[in-house]
Write an enzyme that holds these catalytic residues in place. Sequence first.
Site, PDB file in Angstrom:
ATOM      1  N   ARG A  58      -3.873   2.149  -5.804  1.00  0.00           N
ATOM      2  CA  ARG A  58      -4.517   2.781  -4.422  1.00  0.00           C
ATOM      3  C   ARG A  58      -3.438   2.783  -3.126  1.00  0.00           C
ATOM      4  NH1 ARG A  58      -8.549   0.345  -0.515  1.00  0.00           N
ATOM      5  NH2 ARG A  58      -9.869   1.959   0.143  1.00  0.00           N
ATOM      6  N   HIS A  62      -3.238   6.450  -1.391  1.00  0.00           N
ATOM      7  CA  HIS A  62      -3.597   6.458   0.233  1.00  0.00           C
ATOM      8  C   HIS A  62      -2.068   7.156   0.870  1.00  0.00           C
ATOM      9  CE1 HIS A  62      -7.197   3.914   1.218  1.00  0.00           C
ATOM     10  NE2 HIS A  62      -7.175   4.482   0.076  1.00  0.00           N
ATOM     11  N   ASN A  90      -7.884   0.360   5.428  1.00  0.00           N
ATOM     12  CA  ASN A  90      -6.943  -0.182   4.921  1.00  0.00           C
ATOM     13  C   ASN A  90      -7.661  -1.462   4.184  1.00  0.00           C
ATOM     14  OD1 ASN A  90      -7.681  -2.134   6.642  1.00  0.00           O
ATOM     15  ND2 ASN A  90      -5.704  -2.479   7.724  1.00  0.00           N
ATOM     16  N   HIS A 187     -10.917   4.454 -10.307  1.00  0.00           N
ATOM     17  CA  HIS A 187     -11.841   3.340 -10.158  1.00  0.00           C
ATOM     18  C   HIS A 187     -12.268   2.653 -11.440  1.00  0.00           C
ATOM     19  CE1 HIS A 187     -12.915   5.292  -6.266  1.00  0.00           C
ATOM     20  NE2 HIS A 187     -12.051   4.812  -5.950  1.00  0.00           N
TER      21      HIS A 187
HETATM   22  C1  HEM Z   1     -12.203  10.474  -4.351  1.00  0.00           C
HETATM   23  C2  HEM Z   1     -12.380   9.965  -3.245  1.00  0.00           C
HETATM   24  C3  HEM Z   1     -11.958   8.382  -3.343  1.00  0.00           C
HETATM   25  C4  HEM Z   1     -12.772   7.706  -2.718  1.00  0.00           C
HETATM   26  C5  HEM Z   1     -13.894   8.108  -1.439  1.00  0.00           C
HETATM   27  C6  HEM Z   1     -12.206   6.229  -2.733  1.00  0.00           C
HETATM   28  C7  HEM Z   1     -12.741   5.166  -1.956  1.00  0.00           C
HETATM   29  C8  HEM Z   1     -12.453   3.922  -2.565  1.00  0.00           C
HETATM   30  C9  HEM Z   1     -13.090   2.659  -1.888  1.00  0.00           C
HETATM   31  C10 HEM Z   1     -14.138   2.769  -0.870  1.00  0.00           C
HETATM   32  C11 HEM Z   1     -12.547   1.555  -2.214  1.00  0.00           C
HETATM   33  C12 HEM Z   1     -12.974   0.125  -2.175  1.00  0.00           C
HETATM   34  C13 HEM Z   1     -12.232  -0.390  -0.840  1.00  0.00           C
HETATM   35  C14 HEM Z   1     -12.635  -1.685  -0.746  1.00  0.00           C
HETATM   36  O1  HEM Z   1     -13.923  -1.758  -0.411  1.00  0.00           O
HETATM   37  O2  HEM Z   1     -11.981  -2.709  -0.870  1.00  0.00           O
HETATM   38  C15 HEM Z   1     -11.619   1.919  -3.384  1.00  0.00           C
HETATM   39  C16 HEM Z   1     -10.808   1.056  -4.205  1.00  0.00           C
HETATM   40  C17 HEM Z   1     -10.027   1.771  -5.055  1.00  0.00           C
HETATM   41  N1  HEM Z   1      -9.512   3.082  -5.387  1.00  0.00           N
HETATM   42 FE1  HEM Z   1     -10.275   4.776  -4.372  1.00  0.00          FE
HETATM   43  N2  HEM Z   1     -11.349   6.284  -3.722  1.00  0.00           N
HETATM   44  C18 HEM Z   1     -10.922   7.578  -3.979  1.00  0.00           C
HETATM   45  C19 HEM Z   1      -9.993   8.084  -5.042  1.00  0.00           C
HETATM   46  C20 HEM Z   1      -9.185   7.349  -5.402  1.00  0.00           C
HETATM   47  C21 HEM Z   1      -7.914   7.955  -6.298  1.00  0.00           C
HETATM   48  C22 HEM Z   1      -7.681   9.274  -6.069  1.00  0.00           C
HETATM   49  C23 HEM Z   1      -7.548   6.385  -6.796  1.00  0.00           C
HETATM   50  C24 HEM Z   1      -6.236   6.659  -7.653  1.00  0.00           C
HETATM   51  C25 HEM Z   1      -5.835   7.411  -8.453  1.00  0.00           C
HETATM   52  C26 HEM Z   1      -8.179   5.503  -6.282  1.00  0.00           C
HETATM   53  C27 HEM Z   1      -7.864   4.180  -6.784  1.00  0.00           C
HETATM   54  C28 HEM Z   1      -8.504   3.052  -6.206  1.00  0.00           C
HETATM   55  C29 HEM Z   1      -8.394   1.897  -6.843  1.00  0.00           C
HETATM   56  C30 HEM Z   1      -7.278   1.433  -7.750  1.00  0.00           C
HETATM   57  C31 HEM Z   1      -9.208   0.990  -5.940  1.00  0.00           C
HETATM   58  C32 HEM Z   1      -9.254  -0.906  -5.968  1.00  0.00           C
HETATM   59  C33 HEM Z   1      -8.351  -1.330  -5.130  1.00  0.00           C
HETATM   60  C34 HEM Z   1      -8.022  -2.639  -5.280  1.00  0.00           C
HETATM   61  O3  HEM Z   1      -8.660  -3.328  -5.955  1.00  0.00           O
HETATM   62  O4  HEM Z   1      -7.012  -3.421  -4.511  1.00  0.00           O
HETATM   63  N3  HEM Z   1      -9.258   5.930  -5.607  1.00  0.00           N
HETATM   64  N4  HEM Z   1     -11.650   3.484  -3.215  1.00  0.00           N
HETATM   65  C1  LIG Z   2      -6.058  -3.547   8.486  1.00  0.00           C
HETATM   66  O1  LIG Z   2      -6.288  -3.207   9.733  1.00  0.00           O
HETATM   67  C2  LIG Z   2      -6.522  -4.221  10.345  1.00  0.00           C
HETATM   68  C3  LIG Z   2      -7.057  -3.872  12.013  1.00  0.00           C
HETATM   69  O2  LIG Z   2      -7.572  -2.659  11.776  1.00  0.00           O
HETATM   70  C4  LIG Z   2      -5.405  -5.338  10.429  1.00  0.00           C
HETATM   71  O3  LIG Z   2      -5.838  -6.497  11.348  1.00  0.00           O
HETATM   72  C5  LIG Z   2      -5.174  -5.713   9.228  1.00  0.00           C
HETATM   73  O4  LIG Z   2      -4.050  -6.760   9.099  1.00  0.00           O
HETATM   74  C6  LIG Z   2      -4.813  -4.539   8.377  1.00  0.00           C
HETATM   75  N1  LIG Z   2      -4.704  -4.811   6.712  1.00  0.00           N
HETATM   76  C7  LIG Z   2      -3.516  -4.818   6.083  1.00  0.00           C
HETATM   77  C8  LIG Z   2      -3.471  -5.113   4.775  1.00  0.00           C
HETATM   78  O5  LIG Z   2      -2.591  -4.248   6.563  1.00  0.00           O
END
Ligand code: HEM
Ligand SMILES: *[C@@H]1O[C@H](CO)[C@@H](O)[C@H](O)[C@H]1NC(C)=O
Length: 315
Positions: A58, A62, A90, A187
């Site tokens: 992720r 980003h 983030n 995902h």
């Molecule tokens: C298509 C548009 C995308 C959207 C709207 C999106 C949105 C999100 C959101 C909202 C989360 C959860 C964040 C949280 O609540 O903690 C997430 C997690 C994640 N996304 Fe996406 N994402 C997108 C595309 C991608 C792409 C292109 C990748 C990588 C190829 C990716 C990989 C991941 C991974 C691995 C997680 C889990 C992160 C973790 O567990 O630390 N996403 N994404």
């Molecule tokens: C994400 O942003 C908040 C403020 O918007 C900050 O306090 C926090 O440390 C940030 N998290 C990471 C993982 O950098």
Amino acid sequence: MAAIVALLCTLIFSVYSLGDALSLNYYDKSCPQAEVAITKAVKKAIANDKTVSAALLRIHFHDCFVRGCDASVLLNSVGKNTAEKDGPPNISLHAFYVIDNAKKAVEALCPGVVSCADILALAARDAVTIAGGPNWEVPKGRKDGRVSKATETRSLPAPTFNISQLQQSFSQRGLSMNDLVALSGGHTLGFSHCSSFQNRIHNFSTKLDVDPTMSPSFAASLKSVCSSHNKVRNAGVTMDPSSRTFDNTYFKLLLQGKSLFSSDQSLLSAPKTKALVSKFASSQEAFGDAFVKSMIKMSSLNGGQEVRLDCKVVN
Ligand code: HEM
Ligand SMILES: *[C@@H]1O[C@H](CO)[C@@H](O)[C@H](O)[C@H]1NC(C)=O
Ligand SMILES: *[C@@H]1O[C@H](CO)[C@@H](O)[C@H](O)[C@H]1NC(C)=O
Ligand SMILES: *[C@@H]1O[C@H](CO)[C@@H](O)[C@H](O)[C@H]1NC(C)=O
């Protein structure tokens, strides 16, 4: 006139596209041990903490979507400048320490040679492979950027996006609908906080509490974890039951109405993307091949100028 147009086209092309071409053998002479050292650092981190795979993938995504893959996501805020990593979406970006450890190992071998952006691209690949996904050669030669602004993370796609918003977000970066579907398969790994899919399970519309495209039993299970008041700040669920394994379960569940985000679900709302979802749900191999192609494409969006010595601060 034609010459001016040609010159303009060249300028626009070099600013918006790949910059300097990347290559597979970029460090063959200058730092032949780099990849092995990076893989070692990633393996060690994942052995201690299985959530690191998802985190690295992720972070790389980003990074590439804001200013190209220039490690701008790794920079710390300095003075009045709030960096990307402290920007709004983030949530759940973590495990930055893994990149720092890999960078330390690489700096010990060949100081000032390997960019943080390359380390992140390689670490994301390693994370996928170690989690059971495909392996591939990563083109290298990215440079690190000197700018990171929290406000620019607003240009990342949101989980509430519909298919046309997703298409626009990807096409702005030269990525296709195929890339959108394949990369959404990322995902298959990781965790999501309730806030990211809250819109689908509480007050979805004026008439409906829950998104009707979501499986009712799945919605009920999400509601049991995520109360409408978000009392438990870090509450959430894994992306899929095999969230530590890189497989095609995400696509199978998506077809059953068991995806977390509106953005995931919306992949079913256009015939072309829906057909790809079905293809990837029925073939792990087709998904793996497509994912690799799209990762290489995404991770070739470049933008930087220097090889940072510390991934957290500009030189
Ligand atoms: C298509 C548009 C995308 C959207 C709207 C999106 C949105 C999100 C959101 C909202 C989360 C959860 C964040 C949280 O609540 O903690 C997430 C997690 C994640 N996304 Fe996406 N994402 C997108 C595309 C991608 C792409 C292109 C990748 C990588 C190829 C990716 C990989 C991941 C991974 C691995 C997680 C889990 C992160 C973790 O567990 O630390 N996403 N994404
Ligand atoms: C994400 O942003 C908040 C403020 O918007 C900050 O306090 C926090 O440390 C940030 N998290 C990471 C993982 O950098
Ligand atoms: C997607 O959302 C945008 C902004 O809300 C809207 O203008 C557009 O019509 C929507 N597209 C689809 C296909 O629902
Ligand atoms: C849902 O909407 C109702 C009526 O507008 C409101 O009272 C309630 O607090 C909302 N719930 C959530 C979770 O936003």
